[in-house]
Design a protein around this motif. Structure first.
Motif, short mmCIF file in Angstrom:
data_model
loop_
_atom_site.label_atom_id
_atom_site.label_comp_id
_atom_site.label_asym_id
_atom_site.label_seq_id
_atom_site.Cartn_x
_atom_site.Cartn_y
_atom_site.Cartn_z
N LYS A 51 0.82 -1.21 0.00
CA LYS A 51 0.00 0.00 0.00
C LYS A 51 0.85 1.26 0.00
O LYS A 51 0.54 2.23 -0.71
CB LYS A 51 -0.93 -0.02 1.22
N GLU A 52 1.92 1.27 0.79
CA GLU A 52 2.73 2.48 0.92
C GLU A 52 3.38 2.84 -0.43
O GLU A 52 3.54 4.03 -0.75
CB GLU A 52 3.82 2.27 1.98
N ASN A 84 -8.29 8.24 -7.69
CA ASN A 84 -9.13 7.10 -7.34
C ASN A 84 -9.10 6.04 -8.45
O ASN A 84 -9.08 4.83 -8.17
CB ASN A 84 -10.58 7.56 -7.11
N GLN A 113 -9.81 -5.00 -1.55
CA GLN A 113 -10.60 -3.78 -1.60
C GLN A 113 -10.33 -2.89 -0.39
O GLN A 113 -10.33 -1.66 -0.50
CB GLN A 113 -12.10 -4.11 -1.70
N ASN A 114 -10.12 -3.49 0.78
CA ASN A 114 -9.87 -2.69 1.98
C ASN A 114 -8.57 -1.89 1.86
O ASN A 114 -8.48 -0.75 2.32
CB ASN A 114 -9.81 -3.58 3.23
N THR A 115 -7.57 -2.48 1.21
CA THR A 115 -6.31 -1.75 0.99
C THR A 115 -6.56 -0.54 0.10
O THR A 115 -6.04 0.55 0.34
CB THR A 115 -5.27 -2.67 0.33
N VAL A 166 -9.40 1.10 -0.26
CA VAL A 166 -10.16 2.09 0.51
C VAL A 166 -9.24 2.88 1.45
O VAL A 166 -9.33 4.10 1.56
CB VAL A 166 -11.28 1.39 1.31
N GLN A 167 -8.34 2.16 2.13
CA GLN A 167 -7.42 2.83 3.06
C GLN A 167 -6.46 3.76 2.32
O GLN A 167 -6.17 4.87 2.79
CB GLN A 167 -6.64 1.78 3.84
N ALA A 168 -5.98 3.33 1.16
CA ALA A 168 -5.07 4.16 0.38
C ALA A 168 -5.78 5.45 -0.06
O ALA A 168 -5.22 6.55 0.05
CB ALA A 168 -4.57 3.39 -0.84
N HIS A 213 -8.35 6.86 1.30
CA HIS A 213 -8.62 7.68 2.48
C HIS A 213 -7.39 8.54 2.81
O HIS A 213 -7.52 9.74 3.09
CB HIS A 213 -8.98 6.79 3.67
N GLN A 214 -6.22 7.94 2.75
CA GLN A 214 -5.00 8.69 3.04
C GLN A 214 -4.70 9.72 1.96
O GLN A 214 -4.16 10.80 2.24
CB GLN A 214 -3.81 7.73 3.17
N SER A 266 -6.84 11.37 0.13
CA SER A 266 -7.85 12.44 0.00
C SER A 266 -7.31 13.78 0.46
O SER A 266 -7.55 14.83 -0.17
CB SER A 266 -9.10 12.08 0.80
#
Length: 246
Positions: free
Chosen positions: A57-58, A179, A193-195, A197-199, A201-202, A204
């Motif tokens: 993710k990072e 996005n 999908q959760n990864t 969403v978290q990415a 969110h960060q 935004s």
């Protein structure tokens, strides 16, 4: 419409809030199901993925930040803002200049092609929804192949004739672009999908910062400093297998 870039809270206090119908129409054209093909573009990200440079993710967030701040902010976002003002003033000569500039700053062939392909699909899709003589005139120039029809220019014109303010035009374009990359990475790496969403969110907050920066930029600030991404886009067309067009 200029905004200070050192106080994000000021944005919500000074920028006109779009009406409900303007807001909903912005949501509609940026929906992932809106049929202009943004889901087919990775803008060099697929090269990074295949070279194992985006695995967590990072690393995805780092790629998106670079694309956002060094490609979009000093490229398409300024062009949208300038095209918005030109369309407000019904300045055809200015729009023709911006149209040529939009193609000239995209170094990779796939990026230039993507800009035109998205633009032509965009105007084909929204034309039946827009009742505006100026917009129709610009569409006629594209149909007659007088101009290429770059997406950023068309998007700026569309927002101007539909009463969307320049800040929200730029903000929504930046959010949608980032996005789209995140959703494509979810499919290509793949991530859960959760990864994704978290990415997002960060990212935004980065999008809001970027829109604030754009508000203080002009044509003379246009540049392309995302050279690694441009090179990845050039290499992309020679990859053995590809999920995306660019």
């Amino acid at each position: 419409m200029k905004q200070p870039n050192d106080d994000l809270n000021n944005l919500s206090n000074t920028v006109a809030i779009p009406t409900d119908i303007q807001f909903l129409r912005l949501l509609q054209i940026h929906d992932s199901a809106f049929p202009i093909g943004t889901y087919t573009q990775s803008y060099g990200m697929e090269t990074y993925i295949q070279e194992d440079d985006i695995r967590v993710k990072e690393e995805l967030i780092a790629f998106c930040k670079t694309f956002l701040h060094y490609n979009l902010v000093y490229g398409d976002a300024i062009l949208i803002q300038e095209a918005f003002e030109a369309a407000k003033n019904k300045d055809i000569d200015r729009l023709l200049h911006l149209e040529e500039l939009c193609g000239a700053i995209k170094l990779a062939k796939e990026s230039r092609d993507a800009s035109v392909n998205l633009g032509r699909q965009f105007i084909k899709t929204v034309a039946p929804l827009v009742e505006d003589v100026f917009f129709d005139e610009w569409k006629g120039r594209i149909t007659a192949n007088e101009i290429k029809g770059h997406y950023a220019i068309l998007y700026g014109i569309y927002c101007a004739v539909n009463g969307v303010n320049a800040h929200h035009a730029v903000l929504s374009y930046l959010f949608s672009s980032v996005n789209g990359l995140v959703q494509n990475a979810v499919r290509a790496v793949p991530f859960g999908q959760n990864t994704g969403v978290q990415a997002m969110h960060q990212l935004s907050e980065e999008v809001v910062k970027a829109a604030g920066i754009v508000a203080n930029l002009k044509e003379e600030d246009i540049s392309n400093n995302a050279l690694g991404i441009e090179l990845a886009s050039m290499k992309h067309e020679y990859l053995f297998s590809r999920l995306f067009i660019s």
